[in-house]
Design a protein around this motif. Structure first.
Motif, PDB file in Angstrom:
ATOM      1  N   ALA A 121       6.381  67.378  18.886  1.00  0.00           N
ATOM      2  CA  ALA A 121       4.997  68.640  18.123  1.00  0.00           C
ATOM      3  C   ALA A 121       6.280  70.021  17.626  1.00  0.00           C
ATOM      4  CB  ALA A 121       4.924  69.287  19.424  1.00  0.00           C
ATOM      5  N   THR A 122       7.676  70.459  18.369  1.00  0.00           N
ATOM      6  CA  THR A 122       7.738  71.080  17.513  1.00  0.00           C
ATOM      7  C   THR A 122       8.484  70.451  15.811  1.00  0.00           C
ATOM      8  OG1 THR A 122      10.325  69.953  18.653  1.00  0.00           O
ATOM      9  CG2 THR A 122       8.945  71.859  20.048  1.00  0.00           C
ATOM     10  N   ARG A 123       8.804  69.493  16.585  1.00  0.00           N
ATOM     11  CA  ARG A 123       9.237  69.256  14.739  1.00  0.00           C
ATOM     12  C   ARG A 123       7.968  68.675  13.764  1.00  0.00           C
ATOM     13  NH1 ARG A 123      13.748  65.114  15.872  1.00  0.00           N
ATOM     14  NH2 ARG A 123      11.730  63.598  16.789  1.00  0.00           N
ATOM     15  N   SER A 124       6.762  68.728  13.736  1.00  0.00           N
ATOM     16  CA  SER A 124       5.233  68.520  13.069  1.00  0.00           C
ATOM     17  C   SER A 124       5.304  70.159  12.765  1.00  0.00           C
ATOM     18  CB  SER A 124       4.433  67.681  13.840  1.00  0.00           C
ATOM     19  OG  SER A 124       3.903  68.576  13.809  1.00  0.00           O
ATOM     20  N   LEU A 125       5.609  71.159  13.525  1.00  0.00           N
ATOM     21  CA  LEU A 125       5.307  72.335  13.169  1.00  0.00           C
ATOM     22  C   LEU A 125       6.663  73.167  12.394  1.00  0.00           C
ATOM     23  CD1 LEU A 125       4.021  75.190  13.720  1.00  0.00           C
ATOM     24  CD2 LEU A 125       4.783  75.826  15.196  1.00  0.00           C
ATOM     25  N   GLN A 185     -17.339  80.956  25.546  1.00  0.00           N
ATOM     26  CA  GLN A 185     -17.930  79.522  25.814  1.00  0.00           C
ATOM     27  C   GLN A 185     -17.058  78.887  26.523  1.00  0.00           C
ATOM     28  OE1 GLN A 185     -17.965  78.024  21.333  1.00  0.00           O
ATOM     29  NE2 GLN A 185     -19.131  80.258  21.182  1.00  0.00           N
ATOM     30  N   GLY A 186     -16.014  78.527  27.205  1.00  0.00           N
ATOM     31  CA  GLY A 186     -15.275  78.075  28.277  1.00  0.00           C
ATOM     32  C   GLY A 186     -14.937  76.813  27.238  1.00  0.00           C
ATOM     33  N   GLN A 187     -14.452  77.201  26.392  1.00  0.00           N
ATOM     34  CA  GLN A 187     -13.069  76.265  25.439  1.00  0.00           C
ATOM     35  C   GLN A 187     -11.427  75.844  25.659  1.00  0.00           C
ATOM     36  OE1 GLN A 187     -13.746  75.080  21.080  1.00  0.00           O
ATOM     37  NE2 GLN A 187     -16.095  75.590  21.112  1.00  0.00           N
ATOM     38  N   THR A 188     -11.721  75.052  26.247  1.00  0.00           N
ATOM     39  CA  THR A 188     -10.305  75.477  25.955  1.00  0.00           C
ATOM     40  C   THR A 188      -8.746  74.171  25.306  1.00  0.00           C
ATOM     41  OG1 THR A 188     -10.358  73.349  27.387  1.00  0.00           O
ATOM     42  CG2 THR A 188     -10.205  75.722  28.833  1.00  0.00           C
ATOM     43  N   GLY A 189      -9.108  74.449  24.283  1.00  0.00           N
ATOM     44  CA  GLY A 189      -7.868  73.925  23.636  1.00  0.00           C
ATOM     45  C   GLY A 189      -6.690  74.415  24.100  1.00  0.00           C
ATOM     46  N   PRO A 190      -5.818  73.784  22.879  1.00  0.00           N
ATOM     47  CA  PRO A 190      -3.970  73.430  23.222  1.00  0.00           C
ATOM     48  C   PRO A 190      -3.644  75.345  23.367  1.00  0.00           C
ATOM     49  CG  PRO A 190      -4.479  72.870  21.283  1.00  0.00           C
ATOM     50  CD  PRO A 190      -5.589  72.989  21.510  1.00  0.00           C
ATOM     51  N   THR A 223      -4.310  68.921  16.651  1.00  0.00           N
ATOM     52  CA  THR A 223      -5.963  68.854  17.549  1.00  0.00           C
ATOM     53  C   THR A 223      -6.049  68.034  17.124  1.00  0.00           C
ATOM     54  OG1 THR A 223      -6.305  70.693  15.904  1.00  0.00           O
ATOM     55  CG2 THR A 223      -5.674  71.090  18.854  1.00  0.00           C
ATOM     56  N   GLU A 224      -6.671  67.611  15.807  1.00  0.00           N
ATOM     57  CA  GLU A 224      -7.368  66.519  15.241  1.00  0.00           C
ATOM     58  C   GLU A 224      -6.365  65.233  15.418  1.00  0.00           C
ATOM     59  OE1 GLU A 224      -9.849  68.078  12.013  1.00  0.00           O
ATOM     60  OE2 GLU A 224      -8.514  66.041  10.930  1.00  0.00           O
ATOM     61  N   ALA A 225      -5.360  65.689  15.402  1.00  0.00           N
ATOM     62  CA  ALA A 225      -4.177  64.602  15.196  1.00  0.00           C
ATOM     63  C   ALA A 225      -4.185  63.664  17.538  1.00  0.00           C
ATOM     64  CB  ALA A 225      -2.909  64.359  14.805  1.00  0.00           C
ATOM     65  N   HIS A 226      -4.741  64.847  17.886  1.00  0.00           N
ATOM     66  CA  HIS A 226      -5.123  64.712  18.793  1.00  0.00           C
ATOM     67  C   HIS A 226      -5.943  63.909  19.637  1.00  0.00           C
ATOM     68  CE1 HIS A 226      -0.455  65.691  19.167  1.00  0.00           C
ATOM     69  NE2 HIS A 226      -0.373  64.295  20.165  1.00  0.00           N
ATOM     70  N   LEU A 280      -1.543  78.332  12.607  1.00  0.00           N
ATOM     71  CA  LEU A 280      -3.833  78.141  12.332  1.00  0.00           C
ATOM     72  C   LEU A 280      -3.774  76.755  11.477  1.00  0.00           C
ATOM     73  CD1 LEU A 280      -5.678  80.895  11.275  1.00  0.00           C
ATOM     74  CD2 LEU A 280      -5.828  79.351  13.635  1.00  0.00           C
ATOM     75  N   ALA A 281      -2.960  75.990  10.502  1.00  0.00           N
ATOM     76  CA  ALA A 281      -3.322  74.439  10.157  1.00  0.00           C
ATOM     77  C   ALA A 281      -2.813  73.812  10.761  1.00  0.00           C
ATOM     78  CB  ALA A 281      -2.634  75.021   8.568  1.00  0.00           C
ATOM     79  N   TRP A 282      -1.281  73.912  11.215  1.00  0.00           N
ATOM     80  CA  TRP A 282      -0.795  73.323  11.738  1.00  0.00           C
ATOM     81  C   TRP A 282      -1.439  73.342  13.309  1.00  0.00           C
ATOM     82  CZ3 TRP A 282       1.117  73.287  17.237  1.00  0.00           C
ATOM     83  CH2 TRP A 282       1.443  73.430  17.648  1.00  0.00           C
ATOM     84  N   LEU A 283      -2.190  73.867  13.587  1.00  0.00           N
ATOM     85  CA  LEU A 283      -3.119  73.915  14.963  1.00  0.00           C
ATOM     86  C   LEU A 283      -3.907  73.068  15.056  1.00  0.00           C
ATOM     87  CD1 LEU A 283      -2.782  74.608  18.137  1.00  0.00           C
ATOM     88  CD2 LEU A 283      -4.111  76.435  17.346  1.00  0.00           C
ATOM     89  N   SER A 284      -4.654  73.062  13.820  1.00  0.00           N
ATOM     90  CA  SER A 284      -5.913  72.389  13.543  1.00  0.00           C
ATOM     91  C   SER A 284      -5.709  70.885  13.491  1.00  0.00           C
ATOM     92  CB  SER A 284      -6.823  72.972  12.452  1.00  0.00           C
ATOM     93  OG  SER A 284      -6.224  72.397  11.058  1.00  0.00           O
TER      94      SER A 284
END
Lengths: 370, 376
Positions: free
Chosen positions: B66-70, A152-157, B153-156, B146-150
């Motif tokens: 970022a590294t500290r939050s992970l 779907q071409g999503q670019t997340g981190p 990304t939400e926070a950003h 995965l939990a950290w990633l979601s």
């Protein structure tokens, strides 16, 4: 002169052990059979887990997900069902371990780019198996998610986990279990041989005769310890050879470090065996006593379940268990390529256990009379 | 009528003798009562496959948001106890010395790459020696990441919905507690110990001491002799079973969802099979050393490894799976796990009880044939 005494006694012990055909057989046959059977059986890896799929979706995304699961050697789809009511009997009767339920809007949700849940119903009767199957399924889903996001071409981190496993690169259970069986079988055989040696003579009344001969208790102790150590040494060597040749377990470390560990382990196992034997009055007590020691010793050694998961008090108890140290030595030398320096902390506790138990056994020779 | 009474008296006499023999020897009592308690407590409290506080090293080459939050996600998780390192070399040394089980490695350009949309891989090293544990560790690391990633990304402001999420429902054992399946399975192991090991040793002793030959010249019939030997051990084994069930339910809070009578019935069936195997071993070996070795090798170890008590039978190679059908504990473990956790699921219970019944008939016939009164 003491040397001749010890030799004479050791020869007599070997004769007592080996003169019976069945006695010879149980020392050789069963351990080999056990190594073969258990090495294949004792694994936490799952394959061909029976799965049923309950798919209410008609789109292509669900078909793709199912083909991901079909492609995995860990799962085998054996049924497709169409009704809620079909789930319970399949799980109850142990026909399948898990049912994967895909809802009617699955493909549509994915196309819209929104998140959609799928449901897994697992048989939790063996919770470890359920958890491992769940982990497999999660990995498959992680791949599936990555694929469909890319489409779907999503670019997340763009961050991924690059996972590498040290020492046992493909995480084969067998590499963990077979070196463990070296320790397990060596312990069983050595303990049984030594546990019976004094008790047999006590039961027959010949031990009292032995005590009034010019033999000193130390000589008797050494003479009785030699068969256990020799049998254990032969046994462990055969199993190690089979592990290398048949099971292709890599031997990465120093073989000298391994044999130093074996020698110290045999010393402690012989000490414990002779101690049990001198406490026991009959052979039955000796065998059951050996058993009462052996079962907790195997369970607490980290053979199948990690010591780190045990409560602190139980962890303290494991320090008394020679198998605990020996398993670290065998696995360390085989897989991690350890040598003497790194294993020092495993060697000295076995030496202390050996010396203390042998001394106690020798003392009991004179002080426990019936 | 007179013959009947005489037979009953002979049987009672035999039972009395065996009971005295059990009571007189502390080691029999130890196996029947101390061993079950030790095993139940070890498995109930001691042994667990559920990892918590796994020691992992977190390598942060450049500390920033970022590294500290992970790293924070790992230190908050109850699955890990994390140790911070600033270079990978230090962490690898700790992994070598077995101080930590795994490493999560964020290189020094991690945050910059992450923010600019370039590849920002995270290195994970796991000690794979214990492959099962390594798999579990990997699963937890993935989940935490995965939990950290979601969250990140939400926070950003760029939420990243995972296309598919997994909802798990585990039947019979929702909390996935390993105690729930280990403790019921143990009952099969304990009864194997009493039924096979103890019985094999005791009867082998009679052969070794020659008292078996003394028994042969008495008017005791062979059936009476066998029954007299088996009944006291049967009672001992059922006592051990009852004791274990009580401990399982009251001390370890394992639910018993099926019916107690069905449990007793299947336990009795299994106990008889175990006793007959013990008897057979003693007849074949006729000396205590061989009987003890054989009992451990033929009954105890298979009950541990080949019964499905710990290791999944479906995942064993086909020839080994075939072999597990000869292990009576396999059927009893299936009955126990089902009766305790799932309830009276008739298809499972009937199939396994049927298998036990077949084994009972088989071993009974074999013992009858092998135990003719004769000297050799």
């Amino acid at each position: 002169m003491p040397f001749a005494h010890i030799i004479a006694l050791a020869v007599k012990e070997f004769l007592a052990l080996l003169r019976d055909k069945r006695g010879r057989y149980v020392l050789i046959g069963p351990p080999i059979v056990q190594l073969l059977v258990f090495s294949f059986a004792a694994t936490f890896d799952l394959n061909h887990v029976p799965v049923a799929i309950y798919n209410q979706d008609t789109g292509s995304a669900s078909r793709e997900l199912i083909s991901h699961i079909e492609g995995s050697p860990n799962f085998e789809i054996i049924r497709s069902i169409n009704h809620d009511a079909d789930i319970a009997p399949l799980i109850d009767n142990k026909d399948v371990l898990l049912v994967l339920h895909i809802g009617p809007n699955f493909s549509a949700d994915i196309l819209r780019g929104s998140s959609t849940p799928i449901q897994v119903i697992l048989d939790g009767r063996n919770s470890n198996t359920a958890m491992i199957a769940m982990n497999y399924l999660r990995s498959i889903l992680l791949d599936f998610n990555r694929d469909s996001m890319k489409k779907q071409g999503q670019t997340g981190p763009r961050t991924v986990l690059e996972i590498r496993n040290w020492y046992n690169e493909n995480l084969q259970s067998r590499w963990f279990i077979v070196p463990g069986i070296v320790g397990l079988l060596t312990l069983v055989v050595t303990l049984l041989v030594t546990a019976l040696s004094v008790a047999r003579e006590r039961e027959a009344g010949t031990f009292d005769q032995l005590l009034v001969t010019p033999f000193r208790p130390v000589e008797i102790l050494i003479g009785k310890a030699i068969p256990g150590i020799v049998v254990g040494l032969v046994e462990s060597t055969v199993i190690i050879l089979l592990a290398i040749v048949l099971f292709k377990i890599p031997l990465r470390g120093d073989i000298g470090a391994l044999y130093l560990g074996i020698a110290l382990f045999l010393l402690s196992a012989t000490g414990i065996g002779l101690m049990i034997s001198s406490i026991a009055v009959t052979q039955q007590q000796a065998i059951l006593g050996a058993f009462l020691f052996m079962v907790p010793a195997v369970i607490l050694s980290g053979f199948a379940t990690p010591i780190a998961n045990m409560p602190i008090v139980v962890q303290w108890l494991t320090y008394l268990d020679p198998l605990r140290y020996f398993l670290v030595v065998v696995r360390g030398v085989f897989l991690e390529g350890d040598s003497y320096a790194l294993l020092f902390n495993q060697y000295w506790p076995m030496l202390i256990i050996g010396i203390v138990t042998l001394a106690f056994a020798g003392w009991l020779f004179r002080h426990r009379m019936y | 009528m007179i013959a009947n009474t005489a037979s009953r008296m002979r049987l009672l006499g035999m039972i009395r003798k065996e009971t005295w023999q059990i009571l007189r020897d502390p080691s029999s009592i130890a196996i029947a009562f101390v061993m079950p308690v030790v095993l139940l407590f070890l498995f109930g409290y001691g042994v667990s496959l559920d990892a918590k506080h796994i020691p992992v090293g977190i390598v942060i080459e450049q500390p920033d948001l970022a590294t500290r939050s992970l790293a924070g996600s790992f230190s908050r998780s109850e699955f890990f106890s994390s140790v911070l390192y600033s270079t990978i070399q230090e962490a690898e040394k700790a992994l070598d010395k077995r101080d930590i089980e795994g490493i999560v490695w964020m290189r020094n350009n991690f945050s910059a790459n992450l923010l600019s949309g370039r590849q920002a891989p995270i290195g994970v090293l796991i000690n794979g020696v214990d492959s099962n544990q390594a798999n579990i560790t990997r699963g937890y690391i993935q989940g935490t990441w995965l939990a950290w990633l979601s969250h990140y990304t939400e926070a950003h402001g760029r939420p990243l919905p995972m296309p598919v999420t997994l909802e798990q429902r585990v039947w019979f054992n929702a909390a996935l507690s390993s105690r729930y399946f280990l403790v019921p399975g143990l009952i099969a192991i304990i009864m194997t110990l009493i039924g096979s090991l103890l019985t094999a040793m005791v009867v082998a002793r009679e052969w070794e001491r020659g008292t078996m030959e003394a028994l042969m010249v008495t008017p005791l019939r062979i059936g009476e002799m066998l029954a007299g030997k088996l009944i006291p051990y049967f009672i001992l084994g059922m006592g051990g079973m009852l004791f274990s069930v009580v401990l399982a339910v009251w001390e370890f809070d394992v639910p018993l969802r099926g019916s107690f009578w069905l449990l007793t019935l299947s336990a009795a069936l299994f106990m008889l099979v175990a006793l007959l195997i013990g008897l057979l071993i003693s007849i074949v070996s006729k000396n205590q050393f061989v009987a003890g070795q054989l009992a451990i090798i033929v009954t105890f170890l298979p009950a541990f490894i080949l019964s499905g008590f710990l290791f999944d039978i479906n995942s064993m190679p086909a020839p080994v799976q075939l072999l597990t059908h000869l292990v009576p504990a396999r059927y009893f473990v299936a009955i126990l796990q089902t009766l305790f956790l799932a309830g009276d699921i008739w298809p499972v219970i009937l199939a396994n009880m049927g298998a036990l019944l077949v084994m009972l008939i088989f071993f009974f016939t074999l013992v009858r044939i092998k135990s003719r009164k004769r000297l050799d």
